[in-house]
Write a protein that holds these residues in place. Structure first.
Motif, PDB file in Angstrom:
ATOM      1  N   ASP A 138       0.836  -1.200   0.000  1.00  0.00           N
ATOM      2  CA  ASP A 138       0.000   0.000   0.000  1.00  0.00           C
ATOM      3  C   ASP A 138       0.868   1.245   0.000  1.00  0.00           C
ATOM      4  O   ASP A 138       2.068   1.177  -0.243  1.00  0.00           O
ATOM      5  CB  ASP A 138      -0.941  -0.005   1.205  1.00  0.00           C
ATOM      6  CG  ASP A 138      -0.177  -0.107   2.523  1.00  0.00           C
ATOM      7  OD1 ASP A 138       1.038   0.156   2.509  1.00  0.00           O
ATOM      8  OD2 ASP A 138      -0.783  -0.447   3.545  1.00  0.00           O
ATOM      9  N   ALA A 139       0.240   2.391   0.263  1.00  0.00           N
ATOM     10  CA  ALA A 139       0.963   3.661   0.214  1.00  0.00           C
ATOM     11  C   ALA A 139       2.184   3.625   1.136  1.00  0.00           C
ATOM     12  O   ALA A 139       3.243   4.157   0.813  1.00  0.00           O
ATOM     13  CB  ALA A 139       0.030   4.787   0.637  1.00  0.00           C
ATOM     14  N   GLU A 191       9.519  -0.045  -4.781  1.00  0.00           N
ATOM     15  CA  GLU A 191      10.138   0.990  -5.600  1.00  0.00           C
ATOM     16  C   GLU A 191      11.656   0.810  -5.621  1.00  0.00           C
ATOM     17  O   GLU A 191      12.291   0.867  -6.678  1.00  0.00           O
ATOM     18  CB  GLU A 191       9.776   2.327  -4.977  1.00  0.00           C
ATOM     19  CG  GLU A 191       9.860   3.495  -5.886  1.00  0.00           C
ATOM     20  CD  GLU A 191       9.791   4.777  -5.090  1.00  0.00           C
ATOM     21  OE1 GLU A 191       9.289   4.766  -3.947  1.00  0.00           O
ATOM     22  OE2 GLU A 191      10.260   5.783  -5.615  1.00  0.00           O
ATOM     23  N   SER A 236      -2.971  -1.690  -3.002  1.00  0.00           N
ATOM     24  CA  SER A 236      -3.761  -0.464  -3.154  1.00  0.00           C
ATOM     25  C   SER A 236      -3.298   0.266  -4.401  1.00  0.00           C
ATOM     26  O   SER A 236      -2.321  -0.120  -5.027  1.00  0.00           O
ATOM     27  CB  SER A 236      -3.578   0.433  -1.935  1.00  0.00           C
ATOM     28  OG  SER A 236      -2.348   1.115  -2.033  1.00  0.00           O
ATOM     29  N   SER A 237      -3.999   1.346  -4.731  1.00  0.00           N
ATOM     30  CA  SER A 237      -3.663   2.042  -5.978  1.00  0.00           C
ATOM     31  C   SER A 237      -2.254   2.626  -5.928  1.00  0.00           C
ATOM     32  O   SER A 237      -1.579   2.713  -6.950  1.00  0.00           O
ATOM     33  CB  SER A 237      -4.688   3.121  -6.287  1.00  0.00           C
ATOM     34  OG  SER A 237      -4.772   4.035  -5.233  1.00  0.00           O
ATOM     35  N   ALA A 238      -1.796   3.002  -4.743  1.00  0.00           N
ATOM     36  CA  ALA A 238      -0.421   3.510  -4.648  1.00  0.00           C
ATOM     37  C   ALA A 238       0.557   2.390  -4.991  1.00  0.00           C
ATOM     38  O   ALA A 238       1.585   2.611  -5.624  1.00  0.00           O
ATOM     39  CB  ALA A 238      -0.144   4.051  -3.254  1.00  0.00           C
ATOM     40  N   LEU A 247      -0.108  -0.065  -7.043  1.00  0.00           N
ATOM     41  CA  LEU A 247      -0.201  -0.240  -8.491  1.00  0.00           C
ATOM     42  C   LEU A 247       0.602   0.831  -9.215  1.00  0.00           C
ATOM     43  O   LEU A 247       1.186   0.602 -10.264  1.00  0.00           O
ATOM     44  CB  LEU A 247      -1.665  -0.174  -8.925  1.00  0.00           C
ATOM     45  CG  LEU A 247      -2.544  -1.309  -8.395  1.00  0.00           C
ATOM     46  CD1 LEU A 247      -4.015  -0.987  -8.582  1.00  0.00           C
ATOM     47  CD2 LEU A 247      -2.210  -2.596  -9.114  1.00  0.00           C
ATOM     48  N   GLY A 248       0.619   2.017  -8.614  1.00  0.00           N
ATOM     49  CA  GLY A 248       1.332   3.145  -9.229  1.00  0.00           C
ATOM     50  C   GLY A 248       2.802   2.860  -9.412  1.00  0.00           C
ATOM     51  O   GLY A 248       3.424   3.329 -10.364  1.00  0.00           O
ATOM     52  N   VAL A 249       3.382   2.076  -8.491  1.00  0.00           N
ATOM     53  CA  VAL A 249       4.802   1.748  -8.602  1.00  0.00           C
ATOM     54  C   VAL A 249       5.069   1.047  -9.942  1.00  0.00           C
ATOM     55  O   VAL A 249       6.070   1.312 -10.602  1.00  0.00           O
ATOM     56  CB  VAL A 249       5.251   0.847  -7.431  1.00  0.00           C
ATOM     57  CG1 VAL A 249       6.716   0.497  -7.560  1.00  0.00           C
ATOM     58  CG2 VAL A 249       4.990   1.536  -6.108  1.00  0.00           C
ATOM     59  N   MET A 280       3.358   1.428 -12.684  1.00  0.00           N
ATOM     60  CA  MET A 280       3.238   2.404 -13.765  1.00  0.00           C
ATOM     61  C   MET A 280       4.483   3.276 -13.856  1.00  0.00           C
ATOM     62  O   MET A 280       4.895   3.678 -14.932  1.00  0.00           O
ATOM     63  CB  MET A 280       2.014   3.301 -13.538  1.00  0.00           C
ATOM     64  CG  MET A 280       0.683   2.621 -13.677  1.00  0.00           C
ATOM     65  SD  MET A 280       0.465   1.861 -15.286  1.00  0.00           S
ATOM     66  CE  MET A 280       0.434   3.303 -16.345  1.00  0.00           C
ATOM     67  N   ALA A 281       5.055   3.585 -12.706  1.00  0.00           N
ATOM     68  CA  ALA A 281       6.149   4.554 -12.673  1.00  0.00           C
ATOM     69  C   ALA A 281       7.408   4.012 -13.361  1.00  0.00           C
ATOM     70  O   ALA A 281       8.229   4.787 -13.836  1.00  0.00           O
ATOM     71  CB  ALA A 281       6.457   4.940 -11.231  1.00  0.00           C
ATOM     72  N   TYR A 282       7.563   2.685 -13.400  1.00  0.00           N
ATOM     73  CA  TYR A 282       8.818   2.153 -13.933  1.00  0.00           C
ATOM     74  C   TYR A 282       8.685   1.433 -15.266  1.00  0.00           C
ATOM     75  O   TYR A 282       9.679   1.140 -15.912  1.00  0.00           O
ATOM     76  CB  TYR A 282       9.461   1.223 -12.896  1.00  0.00           C
ATOM     77  CG  TYR A 282       9.903   1.995 -11.696  1.00  0.00           C
ATOM     78  CD1 TYR A 282      11.096   2.730 -11.748  1.00  0.00           C
ATOM     79  CD2 TYR A 282       9.125   2.081 -10.562  1.00  0.00           C
ATOM     80  CE1 TYR A 282      11.486   3.487 -10.665  1.00  0.00           C
ATOM     81  CE2 TYR A 282       9.507   2.830  -9.478  1.00  0.00           C
ATOM     82  CZ  TYR A 282      10.696   3.535  -9.532  1.00  0.00           C
ATOM     83  OH  TYR A 282      11.080   4.295  -8.471  1.00  0.00           O
TER      84      TYR A 282
END
Lengths: 559, 116
Positions: free
Chosen positions: B24-25, B32, B57-59, B61-63, B65-67
């Motif tokens: 999660d966040a 990361e 969580s979406s945070a 999932l964001g990891v 997307m970021a890479y």
């Protein structure tokens, strides 16, 4: 003959039962529709056909065989009424698509869809029996279709609900995390991650506005161009989010850079930052509910960032206050702790440092029995830097006073030393001189300091001879010195501009005139009494206002 | 506080990250740092195994997307495997299957890497 007909009916019945069993055993709408269509085509040897179903009171195309996509695009918009199959738009579509027969799918008198079939392979027309049989097939299908439609609908609702729950829990989680972070780079990271993950975005930028000036916290766009465009379009004034359509018309260069959505981050209704996002995967648009979510996340983040900034500011302030304490300490240690005592001269001195700690300095340096130096200086600026310069001056003086140099040449040398050792823009107003015990004279040089007074009865002599202030340029015009003969009861008053420029609540200055007047009225008193008298008068004048600059005075009375 | 940990294994030129616990966040920075480390080491073929992941969580999932961009720019990929239905549902809800290859098990993902 009859037997043959019976056999045919029996076969039809068996097929119908089989068909019924198959489609009723599934809740997969696509599977059911495919089966219905294939059964119809097989039964009537037709080469083309389609099924359309009711969706939000419209009849929408769901499945087809043997019809080109170009033709399918012509399928008309139909109202889901009870006699939907009598619509002339449908008839003309059937004509161009070469469809021969249409029958509706009904559930308790309600039209839930329709089936169209093309011509038979053997080119024969559909008989009345055929149409009746088609009706039977569709009646059997109706329940299965209806059920799977309801289930599909439920699934959709469930998914929407899931999606909403997911967003809410994300928001909840983020608010918790944002609350506990101290470092802004982590807040920005989290903000970025949660948006990227939620919307499948790869390009983004987070901008903060500090006094309306944009500051890029994180970005995957061309930063230089981005800053330029943000300034040009004054995005700090953006009260609402900006969508793709608006960008296309008004800020096309941003769109070209890859920006598709801008959402402001607001605090107390003021835009404090913006979130810029690139395209979503699969070319999906940002819907209003998406923007609302981003807005919420952004506002959570900006609160955290702002708290962060305030925290750093408080730290900085605390550090500055510590600096001032150091400066005050340096200053206090530089000023003479005790004053030398002489039979012929009554000396008193005073330094009241302001809250900011200015750069006032004074000194009384005894050399030999018959001679002592007095000096007063005001270093420009405040705090630690001013204090350090004061320390320099003090060191120079202590050394030079012992050398027996001529005072004008010594001043030139101090000026050169100070000029060589100061950063740009700093300077020192400086007055110094020495009193000779035997000859009873004062020899002085005034380097741009407020002229000290010699009060002799009613007369006032101002000590103005000297030259340029210290620290601006190296000496090119020599300093001039002057020797003044002192008389009994003369009062020498040296002061800094903290006295003459002390402000009252109306922002009026204490003024040299008032200083002269009060000094004259006190001239019969001792040095200490004169000093206190002036100090009290300044205090009366400035009552209610805080002292903004250091106040320094030396009074010497000739006995 | 929810626990989260990762471990990285090598299988030939493919790196496999195992996730465990709650992503999660709060725990996202751990994953990361795994990605940045792999990118720094020029290891761009990455399989992420979700078998022991309980929640994302979406945070989190964001990891991913970021890479993904810099990894694909280097001819690599992040392939995802062994998701529980619950975890897959979240990926599916947000549309991840559009962008990422998701496999039943590691072997399939590894085979896909060696095939290409």
């Amino acid at each position: 003959m009859l037997e043959a007909k019976n056999l045919k009916v029996k076969r039809n019945l068996t097929a119908l039962i089989d068909f019924s069993r198959i489609i009723n055993s599934s809740i997969d709408l696509d599977f059911i529709l495919n089966n219905v269509l294939l059964t119809c085509l097989g039964k009537f040897l037709a080469t083309r056909g389609l099924i359309a179903l009711k969706e939000k009171n419209k009849i929408v195309l769901k499945s087809s065989k043997g019809i080109t996509t170009e033709l399918l695009q012509e399928f008309p918009e139909l109202e889901a009424t009870r006699d939907c199959i009598d619509d002339p738009k449908l008839n003309s579509f059937m004509h161009i698509a070469n469809l021969k027969v249409v029958e509706k799918i009904s559930s308790s008198d309600d039209c839930i869809g329709l089936v169209c079939l093309g011509e038979k392979l053997n080119k024969s027309e559909y008989t009345e029996d055929d149409v009746e049989f088609l009706g039977t097939i569709l009646n059997i299908s109706a329940t299965a279709v209806q059920n799977s439609m309801v289930i599909n609908e439920l699934r959709n609702v469930n998914r929407q609900l899931d999606s909403r729950v997911q967003r809410l829990s994300s928001l909840f989680e983020l608010s918790k995390e944002f609350g506990s972070f101290a470092e802004s780079y982590r807040v920005v990271k989290l903000l970025v991650f949660s948006i990227l993950g939620q919307f499948l975005v790869q390009k983004y930028a987070i901008i903060l506005f500090e006094n309306d000036v944009p500051d890029i916290l994180d970005s995957k766009f061309d930063n230089e161009k981005l800053l330029q465009l943000i300034k040009r379009y004054e995005l700090h004034k953006t009260p609402d989010s900006i969508k793709k359509d608006f960008l296309k018309v008004n800020h096309n260069e941003l769109l070209e850079l890859g920006v598709e959505l801008i959402v402001p981050m607001q605090l107390q209704n003021k835009t404090r930052g913006i979130i810029l996002l690139g395209s979503r995967a699969g070319n999906r648009d940002f819907f209003n509910s998406d923007i609302e979510y981003i807005y919420s996340v952004g506002n959570l983040a900006i609160i955290s960032l702002e708290n962060n900034r305030l925290f750093l500011e408080a730290l900085e302030k605390q550090k500055m206050e510590e600096d001032l304490l150091i400066a005050r300490d340096i200053q206090r240690n530089l000023l003479p702790q005790t004053l030398p005592e002489y039979d012929k001269y009554d000396i008193a001195a005073l330094n009241v440092s302001s809250k900011q700690v200015g750069g006032d300095y004074y000194d009384v340096i005894p050399i030999v029995d018959e001679k002592f130096y007095i000096a007063i200086a005001d270093v420009s600026g405040k705090g630690v830097p001013a204090s350090l310069m004061m320390a320099n001056i003090q060191a120079f003086l202590q050394v030079i006073c012992q050398q027996g140099m001529k005072i004008d040449e010594a001043t030139a040398m101090i000026n050169d030393l100070v000029t060589g050792n100061t950063s740009e823009g700093r300077f020192i107003t400086f007055f110094w001189g020495y009193i000779n015990n035997k000859t009873n004279t004062l020899t002085y040089v005034n380097a741009g300091h407020n002229p000290p007074y010699i009060l002799r009865g009613d007369k006032v002599i101002k000590l103005t001879k000297g030259g340029i202030i210290l620290g601006v340029v190296k000496t090119f015009t020599p300093y001039i010195f002057e020797e003044v003969e002192l008389k009994k009861d003369d009062v020498i008053l040296l002061y800094t501009d903290g006295v003459s420029e002390a402000l009252n609540l109306e922002f009026q200055e204490y003024s040299e005139e008032r200083l002269e007047r009060i000094a004259k009225s006190l001239v019969k008193n001792s040095a200490g009494e004169i000093l206190n008298g002036i100090k009290e008068d300044v205090q009366i004048f400035t009552q209610g206002n805080t002292q903004s600059d250091d106040i320094t005075m030396i009074v010497i009375k000739v006995r | 506080m929810a626990e989260f940990s990762t471990s990285v294994r090598e299988n030939g030129d493919i790196s496999i990250i195992n996730l465990k616990g709650f992503l999660d966040a709060h725990t996202a920075p751990t994953l990361e740092s795994n990605f940045t480390q792999l990118i720094n080491d020029s290891k761009f073929k990455i399989v992420v195994n979700f078998e022991n992941l309980a929640y994302i969580s979406s945070a989190g999932l964001g990891v991913f997307m970021a890479y993904i961009e810099s990894i694909r720019d280097n001819k690599g990929d992040i392939k995802l495997t062994n998701m529980s239905d619950k975890v897959f549902n979240i990926f599916d809800l947000l549309g991840f299957p559009l962008l990422y290859e998701i496999y039943k098990n590691e072997e399939e993902a590894i085979k896909k890497f060696s095939g290409s």
